[in-house]
Write a protein that holds these residues in place. Structure first.
Motif, mmCIF file in Angstrom:
data_model
loop_
_atom_site.group_PDB
_atom_site.id
_atom_site.type_symbol
_atom_site.label_atom_id
_atom_site.label_comp_id
_atom_site.label_asym_id
_atom_site.label_seq_id
_atom_site.Cartn_x
_atom_site.Cartn_y
_atom_site.Cartn_z
ATOM 1 N N TYR A 156 -32.635 9.082 -12.588
ATOM 2 C CA TYR A 156 -33.144 10.287 -13.253
ATOM 3 C C TYR A 156 -32.224 11.458 -12.948
ATOM 4 O O TYR A 156 -31.702 11.566 -11.824
ATOM 5 C CB TYR A 156 -34.552 10.622 -12.722
ATOM 6 C CG TYR A 156 -35.527 9.471 -12.808
ATOM 7 C CD1 TYR A 156 -36.007 9.026 -14.043
ATOM 8 C CD2 TYR A 156 -35.973 8.833 -11.642
ATOM 9 C CE1 TYR A 156 -36.912 7.972 -14.113
ATOM 10 C CE2 TYR A 156 -36.877 7.772 -11.705
ATOM 11 C CZ TYR A 156 -37.346 7.340 -12.944
ATOM 12 O OH TYR A 156 -38.233 6.296 -13.014
ATOM 13 N N PHE A 157 -32.046 12.331 -13.919
ATOM 14 C CA PHE A 157 -31.212 13.517 -13.696
ATOM 15 C C PHE A 157 -31.922 14.786 -14.134
ATOM 16 O O PHE A 157 -32.838 14.753 -14.947
ATOM 17 C CB PHE A 157 -29.875 13.382 -14.448
ATOM 18 C CG PHE A 157 -29.025 12.284 -13.894
ATOM 19 C CD1 PHE A 157 -28.278 12.473 -12.744
ATOM 20 C CD2 PHE A 157 -29.005 11.035 -14.507
ATOM 21 C CE1 PHE A 157 -27.513 11.442 -12.205
ATOM 22 C CE2 PHE A 157 -28.244 10.002 -13.984
ATOM 23 C CZ PHE A 157 -27.503 10.207 -12.829
ATOM 24 N N ALA A 158 -31.450 15.895 -13.557
ATOM 25 C CA ALA A 158 -31.883 17.258 -13.916
ATOM 26 C C ALA A 158 -33.402 17.377 -13.767
ATOM 27 O O ALA A 158 -33.951 16.915 -12.775
ATOM 28 C CB ALA A 158 -31.369 17.627 -15.308
ATOM 29 N N TRP A 159 -34.089 17.983 -14.734
ATOM 30 C CA TRP A 159 -35.514 18.229 -14.504
ATOM 31 C C TRP A 159 -36.344 16.949 -14.532
ATOM 32 O O TRP A 159 -37.452 16.906 -14.000
ATOM 33 C CB TRP A 159 -36.089 19.300 -15.425
ATOM 34 C CG TRP A 159 -36.015 19.055 -16.908
ATOM 35 C CD1 TRP A 159 -35.182 19.664 -17.783
ATOM 36 C CD2 TRP A 159 -36.832 18.162 -17.689
ATOM 37 N NE1 TRP A 159 -35.398 19.205 -19.070
ATOM 38 C CE2 TRP A 159 -36.413 18.280 -19.036
ATOM 39 C CE3 TRP A 159 -37.860 17.263 -17.396
ATOM 40 C CZ2 TRP A 159 -36.972 17.546 -20.087
ATOM 41 C CZ3 TRP A 159 -38.418 16.520 -18.438
ATOM 42 C CH2 TRP A 159 -37.983 16.660 -19.750
ATOM 43 N N ARG A 170 -35.437 14.224 -12.930
ATOM 44 C CA ARG A 170 -35.363 13.877 -11.508
ATOM 45 C C ARG A 170 -36.318 14.757 -10.682
ATOM 46 O O ARG A 170 -37.069 14.260 -9.841
ATOM 47 C CB ARG A 170 -33.922 14.059 -11.016
ATOM 48 C CG ARG A 170 -33.733 13.962 -9.512
ATOM 49 C CD ARG A 170 -32.277 14.120 -9.083
ATOM 50 N NE ARG A 170 -31.658 15.368 -9.532
ATOM 51 C CZ ARG A 170 -31.982 16.582 -9.095
ATOM 52 N NH1 ARG A 170 -32.932 16.723 -8.171
ATOM 53 N NH2 ARG A 170 -31.380 17.651 -9.546
ATOM 54 N N PHE A 181 -32.707 11.369 -18.791
ATOM 55 C CA PHE A 181 -32.289 12.747 -18.514
ATOM 56 C C PHE A 181 -32.521 13.621 -19.738
ATOM 57 O O PHE A 181 -32.708 13.104 -20.844
ATOM 58 C CB PHE A 181 -30.814 12.784 -18.085
ATOM 59 C CG PHE A 181 -29.891 11.891 -18.889
ATOM 60 C CD1 PHE A 181 -29.462 12.254 -20.159
ATOM 61 C CD2 PHE A 181 -29.427 10.678 -18.349
ATOM 62 C CE1 PHE A 181 -28.582 11.439 -20.874
ATOM 63 C CE2 PHE A 181 -28.565 9.855 -19.072
ATOM 64 C CZ PHE A 181 -28.137 10.232 -20.334
#
Lengths: 82, 148, 148, 82
Positions: A6-9, A11, A76
């Motif tokens: 998961y990335f950014a918000w 995550r 993401f």
């Protein structure tokens, strides 16, 4: 076992950058349904798929795509590079 | 072709000069440099750039390779940083070299449009009041891709 | 705004770096560099660039000023050489700085289109066989102006 | 007295970069007619006006323009900078 990253918000909302899941989901959409059913934080992260992007084994893909042979799924928001 | 994803800064002058020197027959060289801009006039403390390490390098190489093929470039360069950057810091650069200016310009704009919306980077703005906001993707950036 | 017409070479790296450093709030910086290209693959010995000294500086300043106004640029730079240049030598550069990449790219292309067809420079190719030909203006360059 | 300057192949064809002429020509076109009548090399240089450009006191202009108050007229081929 499948790696999910998961990335950014996404995550931040889910609260971890990476996990391994045992799944027999056939498509990305199936996997999303499984994850969203787990806990409120997952449901929140996956509430609006139009705000999400997915990559399969580090290639951009889409929610209809098959997970056959896939080892790493990444979720993401739309990218903001440059 | 060179694609570099790094946390460290880069030397714009040295990179521009070395790129141009490596393509003496090219005729036309375009560079683009992106700088952290304080969009809120004093409110931005830092920009944090997250990326997807396993994907970034190969995504950028694919984009650069496509630019080289489509515009018959003599060469292309992409440097993109990640991590915490302060206002005024240089985030990234691209350089393109072609026989004619039109190709060098178009290829550089193509690279930028793809980097904006298809390379796995996410920017977060850290503001003076303690807020931290993920930069939202712009419709205009997504639309820009459609011309290619 | 800086406009420089000179016989001497220029340091692309140092100019690019100084220009970017002077506009830390700009966000987007584009440079274009023109290089003497051996169009006939081995036939070109030198390019001789003639200009109209009394007119060149003010024509370039007018073009740069128009680019700054039309695209709200933070700054613009134009350097153009004259005299005898060998293949691989850098003829000229422009640099533009704007808040957004679209403006910086468009302004740089506008400057180049005008420099090609409206700035008082004339190029002569000196070939290995002793021939010397004035470069003919291209219809495509004249057409390129119409988009602005 | 008016200064006339020539560049590129116009300069080469006429054989000089600059000269002063006594003229009462009202427009650029009139001046061109006077010059072209002088000698074969001038006639050759001005044979095809579509291949020429003119600047009056260092500003691009055209062949219909008035010469009133003009001190320097420049003739040259289409520019090839950049």
């Amino acid at each position: 076992m499948m790696d999910i990253v998961y990335f950014a918000w996404v995550r931040e909302r889910i609260g971890l950058p990476r996990e391994q899941v045992e799944t027999s989901a056939a498509t990305v959409a199936d996997l999303v349904t499984e994850l969203a059913a787990r806990e409120e934080r997952y449901a929140a992260a996956f509430a609006d798929l139009s705000a999400l992007r997915v990559a399969l084994d580090q290639e951009l893909s889409d929610f209809d795509a098959s997970l056959a042979g896939v080892r790493e799924v990444a979720f993401f928001p739309p990218m903001t590079g440059g | 072709m060179r694609v570099q994803v790094q946390e460290a800064g880069f030397d714009l002058g040295a990179e521009s000069d070395a790129f141009a020197a490596s393509v003496p027959e090219a005729g036309a060289i375009v560079t683009f440099t992106g700088v952290v801009r304080d969009a809120d006039a004093g409110g931005l403390v830092a920009m944090e750039i997250e990326h997807y390490p396993a994907m970034t390098q190969k995504a950028l190489e694919a984009i650069a390779q496509e630019a080289i093929s489509r515009w018959s470039l003599a060469d292309a360069l992409v440097i993109h940083r990640y991590g915490r950057l302060v206002p005024g810091a240089r985030i990234m650069m691209v350089a393109t070299a072609a026989r004619h200016r039109k190709d060098a310009f178009e290829a550089a704009e193509f690279l930028m449009d793809y980097l904006k919306s298809r390379a796995p980077f996410w920017k977060k703005e850290i503001l003076a009041d303690g807020e931290a906001d993920w930069v939202a993707a712009k419709d205009a950036d997504e639309d820009a891709l459609k011309r290619w």
